[in-house]
Design a protein around this motif. Sequence first.
Motif, PDB file in Angstrom:
ATOM      1  N   GLU A 113       9.211  18.253   5.598  1.00  0.00           N
ATOM      2  CA  GLU A 113       9.620  18.449   6.985  1.00  0.00           C
ATOM      3  C   GLU A 113       8.701  17.660   7.911  1.00  0.00           C
ATOM      4  OE1 GLU A 113      10.530  22.591   7.904  1.00  0.00           O
ATOM      5  OE2 GLU A 113      10.311  23.020   5.760  1.00  0.00           O
ATOM      6  N   VAL A 114       9.097  17.551   9.162  1.00  0.00           N
ATOM      7  CA  VAL A 114       8.285  16.836  10.141  1.00  0.00           C
ATOM      8  C   VAL A 114       6.890  17.441  10.194  1.00  0.00           C
ATOM      9  CG1 VAL A 114       8.027  16.263  12.580  1.00  0.00           C
ATOM     10  CG2 VAL A 114      10.290  16.146  11.515  1.00  0.00           C
ATOM     11  N   ALA A 115       6.799  18.753  10.075  1.00  0.00           N
ATOM     12  CA  ALA A 115       5.490  19.419  10.111  1.00  0.00           C
ATOM     13  C   ALA A 115       4.598  18.964   8.955  1.00  0.00           C
ATOM     14  CB  ALA A 115       5.670  20.934  10.063  1.00  0.00           C
ATOM     15  N   ASP A 116       5.185  18.678   7.806  1.00  0.00           N
ATOM     16  CA  ASP A 116       4.396  18.185   6.669  1.00  0.00           C
ATOM     17  C   ASP A 116       3.823  16.800   6.966  1.00  0.00           C
ATOM     18  OD1 ASP A 116       4.920  20.386   4.849  1.00  0.00           O
ATOM     19  OD2 ASP A 116       6.955  19.597   4.682  1.00  0.00           O
ATOM     20  N   LEU A 117       4.616  15.964   7.603  1.00  0.00           N
ATOM     21  CA  LEU A 117       4.148  14.615   7.952  1.00  0.00           C
ATOM     22  C   LEU A 117       3.058  14.687   9.022  1.00  0.00           C
ATOM     23  CD1 LEU A 117       7.647  12.877   8.077  1.00  0.00           C
ATOM     24  CD2 LEU A 117       5.979  12.771   6.219  1.00  0.00           C
ATOM     25  N   GLU A 118       3.237  15.559   9.992  1.00  0.00           N
ATOM     26  CA  GLU A 118       2.229  15.709  11.046  1.00  0.00           C
ATOM     27  C   GLU A 118       0.935  16.290  10.478  1.00  0.00           C
ATOM     28  OE1 GLU A 118       5.222  16.335  14.883  1.00  0.00           O
ATOM     29  OE2 GLU A 118       4.500  18.098  13.770  1.00  0.00           O
ATOM     30  N   ALA A 119       1.064  17.222   9.540  1.00  0.00           N
ATOM     31  CA  ALA A 119      -0.135  17.776   8.899  1.00  0.00           C
ATOM     32  C   ALA A 119      -0.855  16.703   8.086  1.00  0.00           C
ATOM     33  CB  ALA A 119       0.253  18.952   8.003  1.00  0.00           C
ATOM     34  N   TRP A 120      -0.098  15.837   7.423  1.00  0.00           N
ATOM     35  CA  TRP A 120      -0.701  14.733   6.664  1.00  0.00           C
ATOM     36  C   TRP A 120      -1.508  13.846   7.611  1.00  0.00           C
ATOM     37  CZ3 TRP A 120      -1.254   9.544   6.302  1.00  0.00           C
ATOM     38  CH2 TRP A 120      -1.637   9.000   5.076  1.00  0.00           C
ATOM     39  N   GLU A 121      -0.928  13.535   8.753  1.00  0.00           N
ATOM     40  CA  GLU A 121      -1.603  12.651   9.708  1.00  0.00           C
ATOM     41  C   GLU A 121      -2.840  13.303  10.318  1.00  0.00           C
ATOM     42  OE1 GLU A 121       1.679   9.440  11.163  1.00  0.00           O
ATOM     43  OE2 GLU A 121       1.293  11.109  12.524  1.00  0.00           O
ATOM     44  N   GLU A 122      -2.827  14.607  10.488  1.00  0.00           N
ATOM     45  CA  GLU A 122      -4.009  15.282  11.028  1.00  0.00           C
ATOM     46  C   GLU A 122      -5.211  15.100  10.110  1.00  0.00           C
ATOM     47  OE1 GLU A 122      -3.232  19.372  11.793  1.00  0.00           O
ATOM     48  OE2 GLU A 122      -1.693  18.979  13.309  1.00  0.00           O
ATOM     49  N   VAL A 123      -4.963  15.053   8.818  1.00  0.00           N
ATOM     50  CA  VAL A 123      -6.039  14.907   7.836  1.00  0.00           C
ATOM     51  C   VAL A 123      -6.364  13.443   7.575  1.00  0.00           C
ATOM     52  CG1 VAL A 123      -6.709  15.345   5.434  1.00  0.00           C
ATOM     53  CG2 VAL A 123      -5.458  17.093   6.719  1.00  0.00           C
ATOM     54  N   ASN A 124      -5.348  12.592   7.519  1.00  0.00           N
ATOM     55  CA  ASN A 124      -5.521  11.226   7.014  1.00  0.00           C
ATOM     56  C   ASN A 124      -5.372  10.131   8.053  1.00  0.00           C
ATOM     57  OD1 ASN A 124      -5.540  11.868   3.950  1.00  0.00           O
ATOM     58  ND2 ASN A 124      -3.696  12.915   4.684  1.00  0.00           N
ATOM     59  N   GLY A 125      -4.999  10.516   9.260  1.00  0.00           N
ATOM     60  CA  GLY A 125      -4.742   9.502  10.271  1.00  0.00           C
ATOM     61  C   GLY A 125      -3.276   9.111  10.283  1.00  0.00           C
ATOM     62  N   ARG A 126      -2.901   8.370  11.293  1.00  0.00           N
ATOM     63  CA  ARG A 126      -1.513   7.936  11.464  1.00  0.00           C
ATOM     64  C   ARG A 126      -1.025   7.195  10.217  1.00  0.00           C
ATOM     65  NH1 ARG A 126       2.011   6.344  15.906  1.00  0.00           N
ATOM     66  NH2 ARG A 126       3.327   4.591  15.264  1.00  0.00           N
ATOM     67  N   ILE A 127       0.207   7.450   9.821  1.00  0.00           N
ATOM     68  CA  ILE A 127       0.804   6.717   8.702  1.00  0.00           C
ATOM     69  C   ILE A 127       0.822   5.245   9.076  1.00  0.00           C
ATOM     70  CG2 ILE A 127       2.925   6.321   7.393  1.00  0.00           C
ATOM     71  CD1 ILE A 127       3.573   9.328   7.811  1.00  0.00           C
ATOM     72  N   PRO A 128       0.147   4.395   8.291  1.00  0.00           N
ATOM     73  CA  PRO A 128       0.075   2.975   8.660  1.00  0.00           C
ATOM     74  C   PRO A 128       1.440   2.296   8.580  1.00  0.00           C
ATOM     75  CG  PRO A 128      -1.575   3.560   7.007  1.00  0.00           C
ATOM     76  CD  PRO A 128      -0.616   4.699   7.078  1.00  0.00           C
ATOM     77  N   ASP A 129       1.573   1.205   9.288  1.00  0.00           N
ATOM     78  CA  ASP A 129       2.768   0.387   9.165  1.00  0.00           C
ATOM     79  C   ASP A 129       2.841  -0.234   7.773  1.00  0.00           C
ATOM     80  OD1 ASP A 129       3.326   0.946  11.777  1.00  0.00           O
ATOM     81  OD2 ASP A 129       2.812  -1.044  12.554  1.00  0.00           O
ATOM     82  N   ASP A 130       4.064  -0.504   7.343  1.00  0.00           N
ATOM     83  CA  ASP A 130       4.332  -1.287   6.129  1.00  0.00           C
ATOM     84  C   ASP A 130       3.772  -0.654   4.865  1.00  0.00           C
ATOM     85  OD1 ASP A 130       5.728  -3.270   7.568  1.00  0.00           O
ATOM     86  OD2 ASP A 130       3.837  -4.196   8.151  1.00  0.00           O
ATOM     87  N   VAL A 131       3.843   0.669   4.784  1.00  0.00           N
ATOM     88  CA  VAL A 131       3.448   1.343   3.556  1.00  0.00           C
ATOM     89  C   VAL A 131       4.690   1.824   2.816  1.00  0.00           C
ATOM     90  CG1 VAL A 131       1.189   2.103   4.382  1.00  0.00           C
ATOM     91  CG2 VAL A 131       3.182   3.608   4.660  1.00  0.00           C
ATOM     92  N   ILE A 132       4.484   2.155   1.549  1.00  0.00           N
ATOM     93  CA  ILE A 132       5.498   2.830   0.746  1.00  0.00           C
ATOM     94  C   ILE A 132       5.117   4.306   0.719  1.00  0.00           C
ATOM     95  CG2 ILE A 132       6.476   3.048  -1.579  1.00  0.00           C
ATOM     96  CD1 ILE A 132       5.924   0.018  -1.903  1.00  0.00           C
ATOM     97  N   LEU A 133       6.008   5.155   1.202  1.00  0.00           N
ATOM     98  CA  LEU A 133       5.725   6.582   1.318  1.00  0.00           C
ATOM     99  C   LEU A 133       6.301   7.311   0.106  1.00  0.00           C
ATOM    100  CD1 LEU A 133       6.078   8.731   4.532  1.00  0.00           C
ATOM    101  CD2 LEU A 133       6.850   9.600   2.330  1.00  0.00           C
ATOM    102  N   MET A 134       5.424   7.941  -0.663  1.00  0.00           N
ATOM    103  CA  MET A 134       5.828   8.671  -1.864  1.00  0.00           C
ATOM    104  C   MET A 134       5.735  10.177  -1.617  1.00  0.00           C
ATOM    105  SD  MET A 134       6.673   6.698  -4.408  1.00  0.00           S
ATOM    106  CE  MET A 134       6.417   5.096  -5.188  1.00  0.00           C
ATOM    107  N   PRO A 144       0.834  -1.206   0.000  1.00  0.00           N
ATOM    108  CA  PRO A 144       0.000   0.000   0.000  1.00  0.00           C
ATOM    109  C   PRO A 144       0.868   1.255   0.000  1.00  0.00           C
ATOM    110  CG  PRO A 144      -0.720  -1.555   1.689  1.00  0.00           C
ATOM    111  CD  PRO A 144       0.588  -2.048   1.184  1.00  0.00           C
ATOM    112  N   ALA A 145       0.400   2.295  -0.694  1.00  0.00           N
ATOM    113  CA  ALA A 145       1.170   3.528  -0.809  1.00  0.00           C
ATOM    114  C   ALA A 145       0.402   4.712  -0.246  1.00  0.00           C
ATOM    115  CB  ALA A 145       1.514   3.791  -2.275  1.00  0.00           C
ATOM    116  N   ILE A 146       1.156   5.650   0.320  1.00  0.00           N
ATOM    117  CA  ILE A 146       0.587   6.952   0.664  1.00  0.00           C
ATOM    118  C   ILE A 146       1.415   8.018  -0.064  1.00  0.00           C
ATOM    119  CG2 ILE A 146      -0.194   6.134   2.908  1.00  0.00           C
ATOM    120  CD1 ILE A 146       2.071   7.921   4.120  1.00  0.00           C
ATOM    121  N   LYS A 147       0.797   9.165  -0.297  1.00  0.00           N
ATOM    122  CA  LYS A 147       1.494  10.258  -0.980  1.00  0.00           C
ATOM    123  C   LYS A 147       1.456  11.512  -0.118  1.00  0.00           C
ATOM    124  CE  LYS A 147      -0.318  12.607  -4.515  1.00  0.00           C
ATOM    125  NZ  LYS A 147      -0.790  12.937  -5.888  1.00  0.00           N
TER     126      LYS A 147
END
Length: 547
Positions: free
Chosen positions: A373-394, A354-357
């Motif tokens: 930046e870390v803030a971009d990842l935290e902002a992504w999680e605020e909208v989409n939920g925690r980054i799941p385990d075992d994903v491919i991050l694009m 599974p992939a996230i972008k």
Amino acid sequence: MEKHGGFHACSVFITTMSVVSALADVSPFLDMSYPFKTGETIYWPTARPFELEVVHSGETEDGIYLEMNNFCAAEHGGTHVDAPAHFSEGRYRVHDISLDTLIGPAIKIDIKDKADTNSDAELTISDLQAWEQTNGRIPDDVILLVDTGWGSRWPNRTLFLGTETNDTSLLHFPGIRPDTAQWLVDNRKIKAIGIDTPSIDYGQSVLFEAHRILFEDNIPGLENVANLDKLPTTGATIYAVPIGIHDGSGAPTRIFATGWRSDVPEPCNMEASGPSPFLDLSYRFKENETIYMSVARPFEFEIGFRGVTDNNFYYEGNNYCASEHGGTHMDAPSHFAQGRHQVHDVRLDTLIGPAIKVDIKAKADEDSLAMVEVADLEAWEEVNGRIPDDVILMVYSGWGARWPDRAAYLGTETNNASLLQFPGIHPDAARWIANNRKIKCVGIDTPSVDNGQSTTYDTHVILFEKNIPALENVANLDKLPTKGATVFALPMKIYGGSGAPARIFATGWNPDLYDPCDVVGSACHPTFDGSLLLSIGTAIMFVKLAR
């Protein structure tokens, strides 16, 4: 269930690779490719063999550990695809062959018994008819594979080719009879054909008639296919994914199967017809177009022969050379981290899932050196939920819009590395990912996961120390959804490589298209508590229903 508005409740990829692996170290993927290794990979006696040239292995003057290599080879050697243009003028070359043609249900026809006693044995019409008497009519749109048992002889060149010499008149290995090839063309509708020997024509052929008959009908051939003894007669799915060589008559190919074991769930259902579910995320390898860093050897394509031979049949064959790191490619962790995985160590499980972008296009439009930046990842999680385990991050920066304009893509018309300008991933974000989340792999649509002005490559080092490989120059990320897609990243299997050209594609990228990897049950959410067995059973039930 929401398709792209929320992360899937249960993707079979997550169930198969996370949950089943929790019970046993069993991969759903059967690798059917031999590694490309200097002095070992078998090529036709007259072809240029695979050669890996070590450019650097050790610390640089700046104290950074670096591995980097170049390689050269003929198109036709090791595990590879023969494009129809190899023996049929005007038919498909490598870049013309759709992914749909080389991915699909497989059948296996076993002629080991007669090949054991006759190295010149051939697949006959009667073999096909006998197979159908037992298994039913050969279905439409399958990939037909011939198991001669020849894989047990690899990598012994003498046993595999039948001679110690380079005299092609002494070649002895099984193949497919020309009248059998004609019968398949006239009476059945296969997508591709493969064999575990050096050629679909047997060793003593001088006219290569099986090639010519099949290729005239644009049916490509897979040769030197590994591990056919492990493939079931029916029920498996084959993925044969060549490196995208523009104008190639063949190409190194990564082949794998799913559904090869009855006790491991099939992660995707590739049997449905209709529009292609595949989004190609790779740029073609084309001389004077494919972009490489200034220190790297660019892709070079040499036409070996293209025309009518003395035996009055059409033939194409070419050679190529390149650095491992250019075009759409994978960086293995050993590229910047001593003792970490080289290309042949990176498992298919690590590169499929599974992939996230994460989208930083807006700030990259304003700043060519923008970074995740870390803030971009935290902002992504605020909208989409925690980054799941075992994903491919694009990471999507929008840089793909600049390809293949080298100056716009690299930020300079010169070969001066100090002038490079393109986005990347901030080392702090890489550290946050490595320490706080469990991703399998990271990818980006720029030349490097470090931005253009990096001289210490900290992001590479941080990720690679954790054995997290990187995909660079990934194409078409603008079409990939924020979540919900499945990515397949398949590098050329270079033994000892610090990187390799890769063919990357996705499913689940368009909500209007059938997603073969979206086999979901609302009650199915993989956990590691008492509901584990129920989750596995539910996943298997849904896979069987889908098939």
